[in-house]
Design an enzyme around this catalytic site. Structure first.
Site, PDB file in Angstrom:
ATOM      1  N   GLY A 174       1.028  -1.117   0.254  1.00 57.62           N
ATOM      2  CA  GLY A 174       0.019   0.034  -0.071  1.00 57.62           C
ATOM      3  C   GLY A 174       0.946   1.193   0.056  1.00 57.62           C
ATOM      4  N   CYS A 175       0.351   2.344  -0.321  1.00 59.28           N
ATOM      5  CA  CYS A 175       1.115   3.577  -0.306  1.00 59.28           C
ATOM      6  C   CYS A 175       1.371   4.263   0.467  1.00 59.28           C
ATOM      7  CB  CYS A 175      -0.015   4.674  -1.329  1.00 59.28           C
ATOM      8  SG  CYS A 175      -1.495   4.791  -0.580  1.00 59.28           S
ATOM      9  N   PHE A 176       0.574   4.309   1.804  1.00 55.80           N
ATOM     10  CA  PHE A 176       1.103   4.593   3.244  1.00 55.80           C
ATOM     11  C   PHE A 176       2.236   3.607   3.950  1.00 55.80           C
ATOM     12  CE2 PHE A 176      -3.345   6.819   3.915  1.00 55.80           C
ATOM     13  CZ  PHE A 176      -2.745   8.323   3.865  1.00 55.80           C
TER      14      PHE A 176
END
Length: 345
Positions: free
Chosen positions: A148-150
Site C-alpha cells: 500500500g502507498c502509506f
C-alpha cells in the site's frame, strides 16, 4: 516482454499505462476493464490520444496468456482475490496493486478489510513486494502483493530502526498525510472539492487497512515489535504522501549515528534518497517519480527520533513500485523505465 493491465481505467491503471508505454523492455499487449469493454482507451482518457491505441477487453485468462507474460491487477480489494487463481493457473505472473494478498493471515485480512480473504493456498504463494527489502523473494515470485502507498512510505522509514533494535518496540507513532488520488477514482463527500479545498481531514482513525501490513512487515525483522499508532489524513493536493515517524530510542544516540544507519541501509537502493543532516523533504520534490526521500532528526531532550518520508502515492506507492518489481522479476535493472526526474512544478 508483453504485459497486460486489468483495471486499466482506474488511477492506478492509467499510471501503469503511462509508465509502460515509455518502458524500453515491457510493452502493453492488452488493457482490460469491467465496465467499459469495447471502448477505446483514448475515448475514456483523451490524454492518451496519438500515444497508444487499445480497445478495452473482457477479462479472459486463456486469451491474456496468449500474448502476455505478466499481468498487473489495478483492481479493488476483493476483485483480485477472485481473478488471481485463474491467471496463475494458465501460467501468468501477477502483480496485484490491491490489498488482497498482503496479509499472510486471512483472519487479520477479514478483520481489517471487512470482506472474505483469498484462499490460503494462494496467500501462501504471495510475496510482499516492498522492493528494497524483498528483492530476492520478488525475483522468483509468481504473485507479488504490491504494498500500500502509506505502508510503503512508513515501512521504508521505520524498518532501519526496527531491524537495528535501537528503538523501544512499543513507541512507534506514524502520522501520515496523502493527496486525494490515494482515495481512488470514485468521488465521495470527503473528496469533494468544496469539502477538501483549503481544508484537511483525518480519516479511518485506528482503522486504516495499512496498519496490519505495516505491523506484519515490522515483525518479520523484529519479533518484539508491538502494535503501532497510525493516523491518516487527506490533504488538498492531487498526489503525494508525507509520513512522519516518531519512536523512542533505547539509549542515548548521536544524530550522526542515525544518519549513518539510513545512508548505509539504502546505499544500494537507487530510489531511496537520504537528505543531508537537518534537511527534510516535501511531497513536491518526488512528484511524478519513483523516489522516496527521507530526512532524520533526533531530539536529545525526549530521546525520540523523527523520520520524515515522502513518496508519490501513484508512483512509489503504486504503479512505480509495481514496475520496479516487474523489472526485478524480468532480471532487469530495477530502475529500468523508472528514471523520471520529479515534476517540481
Amino acid at each position: 516482454m508483453k504485459v497486460a493491465i486489468i483495471g486499466a481505467t482506474g488511477y492506478g491503471g492509467i499510471e501503469l499505462i503511462r509508465l509502460l508505454e515509455q518502458h524500453p523492455y515491457f510493452s502493453i499487449a492488452s488493457l482490460h476493464s469491467f465496465s467499459q469493454v469495447g471502448e477505446c482507451i483514448t475515448n475514456v482518457y483523451p490524454h492518451f490520444q496519438n500515444v497508444l491505441v487499445h480497445t478495452l477487453q473482457e477479462i479472459d485468462a486463456e486469451e491474456i496468456v496468449k500474448e502476455a507474460e505478466i499481468v498487473f491487477l489495478a483492481t479493488p480489494a476483493g476483485v483480485s482475490a477472485e481473478l488471481t487463481p485463474k491467471l496463475l493457473a494458465v501460467g501468468l505472473k501477477v502483480i496485484d496493486l490491491s490489498g488482497d494478498f498482503r496479509m499472510k493471515d486471512p483472519f487479520i485480512y477479514e478483520q481489517w478489510y471487512k470482506r472474505a480473504a483469498a484462499k490460503e493456498e494462494i496467500l501462501s504463494k504471495a510475496v510482499y513486494g516492498l522492493s528494497e527489502w524483498k528483492r530476492s523473494e520478488v525475483q522468483n515470485a509468481n504473485l507479488i502483493a504490491n504494498p500500500g502507498c502509506f505502508a510503503t512510505a512508513a515501512l521504508l522509514a521505520t524498518l532501519p530502526l526496527v531491524r537495528s533494535g535501537i528503538i523501544e518496540e512499543d513507541s512507534i507513532i506514524i502520522d501520515a498525510k496523502s493527496g486525494v488520488s490515494g482515495a481512488g477514482k470514485t468521488p465521495t463527500t470527503m473528496t469533494h472539492f468544496p469539502e477538501l479545498y483549503d481544508n484537511l481531514r483525518i480519516y479511518k482513525v485506528n482503522e486504516h487497512q495499512h496498519v496490519p501490513e505495516i505491523e506484519q512487515m515490522l515483525a518479520e525483522w523484529n519479533r518484539e515489535t508491538k502494535p503501532i499508532t497510525f493516523s491518516t489524513h487527506l490533504i488538498p493536493i492531487s498526489r503525494g504522501i508525507m509520513v512522519t515517524l516518531y519512536a523512542k530510542v533505547k539509549r542515548e544516540m548521536e544524530i550522526e549515528q542515525l544518519q549513518k544507519l539510513y545512508e548505509e541501509t539504502y546505499e544500494q537502493s537507487p530510489f531511496i534518497r537520504i537528505r543531508l543532516q537537518g534537511e527534510f523533504p516535501s511531497p513536491k520534490e518526488v512528484r511524478g517519480s519513483n523516489y522516496c526521500d527521507m530526512g532524520i532528526a533526533y531530539d536529545e531532550r525526549t530521546g525520540r527520533v523523527t523520520v520524515v518520508s515522502v513518496i508519490d502515492n501513484m508512483m512509489k506507492g503504486a504503479a512505480g513500485q509495481a514496475i520496479q518489481n516487474a523489472n526485478i522479476i524480468a532480471g532487469l535493472e530495477e530502475t529500468t523505465g523508472l528514471q523520471h526526474m520529479p515534476l517540481y512544478l
